[in-house]
Scaffold this motif. Sequence first.
Motif, mmCIF file in Angstrom:
data_model
loop_
_atom_site.group_PDB
_atom_site.id
_atom_site.type_symbol
_atom_site.label_atom_id
_atom_site.label_comp_id
_atom_site.label_asym_id
_atom_site.label_seq_id
_atom_site.Cartn_x
_atom_site.Cartn_y
_atom_site.Cartn_z
ATOM 1 N N VAL A 165 0.822 -1.206 0.000
ATOM 2 C CA VAL A 165 0.000 0.000 0.000
ATOM 3 C C VAL A 165 0.860 1.262 0.000
ATOM 4 C CG1 VAL A 165 -0.322 0.376 2.503
ATOM 5 C CG2 VAL A 165 -2.192 0.862 0.893
ATOM 6 N N ARG A 166 2.047 1.183 0.598
ATOM 7 C CA ARG A 166 2.947 2.339 0.562
ATOM 8 C C ARG A 166 3.319 2.705 -0.867
ATOM 9 N NH1 ARG A 166 8.273 3.151 0.219
ATOM 10 N NH2 ARG A 166 8.868 0.946 0.314
ATOM 11 N N LEU A 167 3.455 1.688 -1.707
ATOM 12 C CA LEU A 167 3.868 1.898 -3.091
ATOM 13 C C LEU A 167 2.694 2.105 -4.040
ATOM 14 C CD1 LEU A 167 6.538 -0.934 -3.050
ATOM 15 C CD2 LEU A 167 7.011 1.528 -3.085
ATOM 16 N N TRP A 168 1.586 1.416 -3.777
ATOM 17 C CA TRP A 168 0.461 1.446 -4.698
ATOM 18 C C TRP A 168 -0.530 2.569 -4.400
ATOM 19 C CZ3 TRP A 168 -0.177 -1.278 -9.174
ATOM 20 C CH2 TRP A 168 0.712 -2.338 -9.398
ATOM 21 N N ALA A 169 -0.608 3.051 -3.139
ATOM 22 C CA ALA A 169 -1.577 4.116 -2.847
ATOM 23 C C ALA A 169 -1.274 5.400 -3.638
ATOM 24 C CB ALA A 169 -1.645 4.364 -1.342
ATOM 25 N N PRO A 170 -0.068 5.950 -3.622
ATOM 26 C CA PRO A 170 1.078 5.659 -2.757
ATOM 27 C C PRO A 170 1.017 6.522 -1.501
ATOM 28 C CG PRO A 170 1.743 7.229 -4.420
ATOM 29 C CD PRO A 170 0.273 6.960 -4.656
ATOM 30 N N LEU A 171 1.824 6.157 -0.499
ATOM 31 C CA LEU A 171 1.893 6.932 0.731
ATOM 32 C C LEU A 171 3.149 7.783 0.708
ATOM 33 C CD1 LEU A 171 0.722 4.236 3.309
ATOM 34 C CD2 LEU A 171 -0.640 5.909 2.029
ATOM 35 N N ARG A 172 2.948 9.025 0.276
ATOM 36 C CA ARG A 172 4.038 10.011 0.210
ATOM 37 C C ARG A 172 3.404 11.379 -0.021
ATOM 38 N NH1 ARG A 172 5.324 7.619 -5.508
ATOM 39 N NH2 ARG A 172 6.157 5.926 -4.213
ATOM 40 N N PRO A 173 4.152 12.464 0.077
ATOM 41 C CA PRO A 173 3.556 13.792 -0.131
ATOM 42 C C PRO A 173 2.926 13.922 -1.512
ATOM 43 C CG PRO A 173 5.749 13.974 0.833
ATOM 44 C CD PRO A 173 5.581 12.535 0.450
ATOM 45 N N ASP A 174 1.799 14.614 -1.578
ATOM 46 C CA ASP A 174 1.108 14.809 -2.858
ATOM 47 C C ASP A 174 2.020 15.430 -3.910
ATOM 48 O OD1 ASP A 174 -1.327 13.634 -2.649
ATOM 49 O OD2 ASP A 174 -2.476 15.484 -2.470
ATOM 50 N N ALA A 175 2.893 16.339 -3.477
ATOM 51 C CA ALA A 175 3.779 17.013 -4.433
ATOM 52 C C ALA A 175 4.739 16.039 -5.100
ATOM 53 C CB ALA A 175 4.569 18.114 -3.728
ATOM 54 N N ASP A 176 4.925 14.858 -4.497
ATOM 55 C CA ASP A 176 5.826 13.846 -5.060
ATOM 56 C C ASP A 176 5.066 12.731 -5.775
ATOM 57 O OD1 ASP A 176 8.359 14.934 -4.238
ATOM 58 O OD2 ASP A 176 7.810 14.397 -2.181
ATOM 59 N N ILE A 177 3.781 12.943 -6.028
ATOM 60 C CA ILE A 177 2.981 11.992 -6.802
ATOM 61 C C ILE A 177 2.667 12.650 -8.138
ATOM 62 C CG2 ILE A 177 0.855 10.643 -6.898
ATOM 63 C CD1 ILE A 177 0.769 10.778 -3.829
ATOM 64 N N HIS A 178 3.147 12.073 -9.214
ATOM 65 C CA HIS A 178 3.067 12.736 -10.516
ATOM 66 C C HIS A 178 2.164 11.974 -11.485
ATOM 67 C CE1 HIS A 178 6.263 15.219 -8.956
ATOM 68 N NE2 HIS A 178 7.016 14.149 -8.751
ATOM 69 N N ASP A 179 1.070 11.444 -10.970
ATOM 70 C CA ASP A 179 0.107 10.731 -11.819
ATOM 71 C C ASP A 179 -1.283 10.914 -11.224
ATOM 72 O OD1 ASP A 179 -0.259 8.552 -9.786
ATOM 73 O OD2 ASP A 179 1.821 8.088 -10.305
ATOM 74 N N VAL A 180 -2.256 10.184 -11.749
ATOM 75 C CA VAL A 180 -3.651 10.394 -11.359
ATOM 76 C C VAL A 180 -3.938 9.997 -9.911
ATOM 77 C CG1 VAL A 180 -4.497 10.130 -13.721
ATOM 78 C CG2 VAL A 180 -4.313 8.114 -12.241
ATOM 79 N N ARG A 181 -2.971 9.395 -9.225
ATOM 80 C CA ARG A 181 -3.186 9.034 -7.826
ATOM 81 C C ARG A 181 -3.037 10.224 -6.884
ATOM 82 N NH1 ARG A 181 1.109 4.366 -7.196
ATOM 83 N NH2 ARG A 181 2.299 5.954 -8.306
ATOM 84 N N ARG A 182 -2.520 11.327 -7.380
ATOM 85 C CA ARG A 182 -2.342 12.507 -6.529
ATOM 86 C C ARG A 182 -3.681 12.908 -5.909
ATOM 87 N NH1 ARG A 182 0.605 17.952 -8.617
ATOM 88 N NH2 ARG A 182 2.426 16.588 -8.376
ATOM 89 N N GLY A 183 -3.688 13.118 -4.604
ATOM 90 C CA GLY A 183 -4.904 13.509 -3.907
ATOM 91 C C GLY A 183 -5.769 12.340 -3.471
ATOM 92 N N ARG A 184 -5.355 11.100 -3.794
ATOM 93 C CA ARG A 184 -6.186 9.937 -3.485
ATOM 94 C C ARG A 184 -5.484 8.936 -2.564
ATOM 95 N NH1 ARG A 184 -8.354 6.419 -7.133
ATOM 96 N NH2 ARG A 184 -10.137 6.337 -5.706
#
Length: 264
Positions: A165-184
């Motif tokens: 779940v850390r990798l697939w959610a992913p669990l990290r700051p939104d600013a470091d999520i660069h795909d459609v998972r940002r905010g989710r």
Amino acid sequence: MPLPDVETQLLGGTANRGLVVRVGDTVRRPLRPSSMATHALLEHLERVGFEGAPRLLGIDVQGREVLSYLPGETVTSPYPDWSMTDKALDSVAHLLREYHEAVADFRPVGLTWAEPVPSAYVTGLISHNDPNLDNVVFRDGVAVALIDFDLAGPGSPLWDVATAVRLWAPLRPDADIHDVRRGRSLTRLRRFADAYGLTDTDRLRLVDAAADNHIWCMAYVRHGAESGHPWFHQRWTTGEAELTNRTNEWFTRTADALRQALLH
């Protein structure tokens, strides 16, 4: 005269990057100090009829392990749209649960495994320990198999769920999520726990386990970089160290929100 076997390099991974090849319907990978243990694990999974892992076929003349090739797609950047869907996420959770059920009665003795996980997360089950995006095989958008058991070893269902779940959610700051998972991240965290069927006891520990898993994983990468492994060094020195610090701070800052998201 038969034609020589054609070797096609397989993409993904860090530790064995450039060293894993496909030859026909087989995969050839370097042997490791823990190979005997992972081979025993794969043989157990075959015995119990678990279809979601490669079969061990032997050792080739170059001293590489030979595994069955599992057709399908793995998720590498840039991530395809289908891989970021809730359907794909649910299927990873279901596959992980099926693996844990298949390995539950595997009781190895006298085998040397790879990186030990923190003792707080060791219950006797041999967990995969690295269900990264590129270590899951999909067909038609559904996860069907786990590959790359190099880090498998004594762990627990909770540790594997935390890793995944850390990798697939992913669990990290939104600013470091660069795909459609940002905010989710919080929504996907809850969804994964639900799809897996995580126990109430493990739900209470999942956020801490994910934070501890991040520290464990990044220590492994840092050690590889410091030991001179070229791909770990490249990864660590091109942003991974800074991302690690940001993510550690994020876990501390958002722990309560993450726990709240897991409540029934």
